[in-house]
Design a protein around this motif. Structure first.
Motif, PDB file in Angstrom:
ATOM      1  N   ASP A   1      43.034  48.164  36.050  1.00 13.10           N
ATOM      2  CA  ASP A   1      42.423  47.807  37.446  1.00 13.10           C
ATOM      3  C   ASP A   1      42.946  48.847  38.494  1.00 13.10           C
ATOM      4  O   ASP A   1      44.034  48.385  39.031  1.00 13.10           O
ATOM      5  CB  ASP A   1      42.614  46.185  37.917  1.00 13.10           C
ATOM      6  CG  ASP A   1      42.285  45.650  39.054  1.00 13.10           C
ATOM      7  OD1 ASP A   1      41.399  46.550  39.779  1.00 13.10           O
ATOM      8  OD2 ASP A   1      42.635  44.898  39.606  1.00 13.10           O
TER       9      ASP A   1
ATOM     10  N   HIS B   1      46.258  42.252  36.801  1.00 16.02           N
ATOM     11  CA  HIS B   1      47.402  42.398  37.986  1.00 16.02           C
ATOM     12  C   HIS B   1      48.668  42.068  37.149  1.00 16.02           C
ATOM     13  O   HIS B   1      49.671  41.618  38.139  1.00 16.02           O
ATOM     14  CB  HIS B   1      47.108  41.446  39.219  1.00 16.02           C
ATOM     15  CG  HIS B   1      46.163  42.061  40.186  1.00 16.02           C
ATOM     16  ND1 HIS B   1      46.102  41.661  41.508  1.00 16.02           N
ATOM     17  CD2 HIS B   1      45.106  42.842  39.828  1.00 16.02           C
ATOM     18  CE1 HIS B   1      45.087  42.295  41.922  1.00 16.02           C
ATOM     19  NE2 HIS B   1      44.649  42.828  41.145  1.00 16.02           N
TER      20      HIS B   1
ATOM     21  N   GLU C   1      41.408  49.294  47.877  1.00 16.34           N
ATOM     22  CA  GLU C   1      40.350  48.142  47.380  1.00 16.34           C
ATOM     23  C   GLU C   1      41.383  46.778  47.217  1.00 16.34           C
ATOM     24  O   GLU C   1      41.126  45.897  47.670  1.00 16.34           O
ATOM     25  CB  GLU C   1      39.805  48.510  45.964  1.00 16.34           C
ATOM     26  CG  GLU C   1      38.715  47.452  45.864  1.00 16.34           C
ATOM     27  CD  GLU C   1      39.406  46.192  44.959  1.00 16.34           C
ATOM     28  OE1 GLU C   1      38.691  45.281  44.566  1.00 16.34           O
ATOM     29  OE2 GLU C   1      40.591  46.440  44.523  1.00 16.34           O
ATOM     30  N   GLU C   2      42.680  47.185  46.757  1.00 11.04           N
ATOM     31  CA  GLU C   2      43.516  45.840  46.354  1.00 11.04           C
ATOM     32  C   GLU C   2      43.901  45.245  47.763  1.00 11.04           C
ATOM     33  O   GLU C   2      44.627  44.224  47.665  1.00 11.04           O
ATOM     34  CB  GLU C   2      44.620  46.489  45.600  1.00 11.04           C
ATOM     35  CG  GLU C   2      43.986  46.731  44.394  1.00 11.04           C
ATOM     36  CD  GLU C   2      43.777  45.874  43.199  1.00 11.04           C
ATOM     37  OE1 GLU C   2      43.857  44.755  43.678  1.00 11.04           O
ATOM     38  OE2 GLU C   2      43.310  46.121  42.151  1.00 11.04           O
TER      39      GLU C   2
HETATM   40 CO    CO Z   1      42.884  44.221  41.485  1.00  8.33          CO
END
Ligand code: CO
Ligand code: ZN
Length: 330
Positions: free
Chosen positions: A163, A302, A193-194
């Motif tokens: 990810d 994650h 993004e996170e």
């Molecule tokens: Co993520």
């Protein structure tokens, strides 16, 4: 493709600190685009011109990864930290992190008296081997990403930061395979993004695309006591219908399904009840865009051992190429 994936997933790049992974992506896409630029936030934008008959399409894959940021250093030289993105305390104990200069730290927590409980992040620390605050080589504001080597075992690929480096790999591979397209395509390797899909938002506002497609991981429902979900590892690329931040454009979903069926690409329909992707800010930027997402099924998202299947990755590349090589009739 494994060599490319290995380099991407092992690169350092917590949200806001994407310089190193961006430099690597840049070397990979040089020669595959008509022009390459980096915007003020740090998004890498690779533009591939179309023949003028198609749409303006933005593809987004995020370069950043979840991580930790030092909030203060104790007198004894231990680093207290806060999260960068979705870090859960029960994934931390005994893990190793890496700072921008390559320095390794071990993550541990204050003594656990009740073994049934996990301490909050605030009671964890990083040990970089310093004896005191004075000789600690790392300080407040420094960011760390996790460390895990890439493993390919049969068709399963395991690493930290799948990810969303696997989305970056899908984008790069599609750029290599796409011979011609009617569409004006902007491949955006996005930042932050996170921490709230911030990079893609800035890029979409500037580019104002007709169509936006995010490439990102999604959860699976195929592990013990998983959240019920009809996506499994190895059963095909996933076409997003809905997640908790957006409802994909129904015309674009139809085009994706038609392309997959016409090319014999196995796919699954994704309804994700937690999380969202860069497709959300693209959908609502400016006057809006027809947005959707090609998702790569991923277990243990994650954690430091995110797992994808090589066949799903390949099918995601194939679907993206099929969509981009043909007219998009929304
Ligand atoms: Co993520
Ligand atoms: Zn992601």
């Amino acid at each position: 493709m494994n060599e490319l994936i290995k380099k991407l997933v092992e690169a350092y790049g917590p949200s806001g600190f994407e310089d190193q992974v961006r430099a690597f992506v840049r070397t990979e896409v040089e020669g595959l685009a008509d022009d390459i630029s980096v915007d003020a936030m740090g998004n890498l934008i690779a533009h591939k011109k179309g023949d003028g008959s198609g749409l303006k399409v933005m593809i987004a894959a995020h370069m950043d990864e979840i991580g930790l940021m030092v909030t203060h250093v104790t007198e004894e030289g231990f680093l207290r930290f806060t999260n960068i993105g979705g870090i859960r305390a029960h994934t931390l104990l005994g893990n190793r992190v890496q700072f921008a200069d390559g320095r390794i730290g071990v993550v541990y927590s204050d003594r656990i008296k009740d073994r049934g409980k996990v301490h909050p992040l605030s009671k964890h620390f990083i040990d970089v081997g310093a004896d005191s605050r004075e000789d600690c080589p790392v300080g407040v504001g420094d960011a760390a990403g996790f460390v895990r080597p890439f493993v390919a075992q049969g068709s399963r690929l395991i690493a930290k930061s799948m990810d969303d480096r696997i989305g970056c790999a899908v984008a790069i591979e599609a750029m290599k395979r796409l011979e011609s397209s009617p569409h004006d395509i902007y491949f955006v390797f996005s930042v932050q993004e996170e921490v709230g899909t911030r990079g893609a938002q800035a890029a979409a506002n500037k580019l104002d695309p007709d169509v936006g497609i995010a490439l990102d991981v999604t959860l699976t429902g195929d592990v013990p006591e998983a959240m019920p979900m009809s996506v499994s590892l190895g059963k095909g690329t996933a076409i997003k219908v809905k997640d908790s931040g957006m409802i994909a454009h129904t015309g674009l979903v139809r085009v994706m399904k038609q392309r997959a069926e016409a090319a014999g690409i196995p796919y699954q329909l994704e309804v994700l009840t937690a999380g969202t992707t860069d497709a959300r800010p693209i959908q609502i930027a400016n006057g809006g865009a027809a947005a959707g997402c090609i998702s790569i099924p991923c277990r243990y998202v994650h954690s430091q051992s995110e797992m994808v299947d090589a066949a799903d990755v390949e099918n995601s590349v194939r679907l993206l190429v099929e969509i981009l090589a043909n007219p998009i009739d929304l």
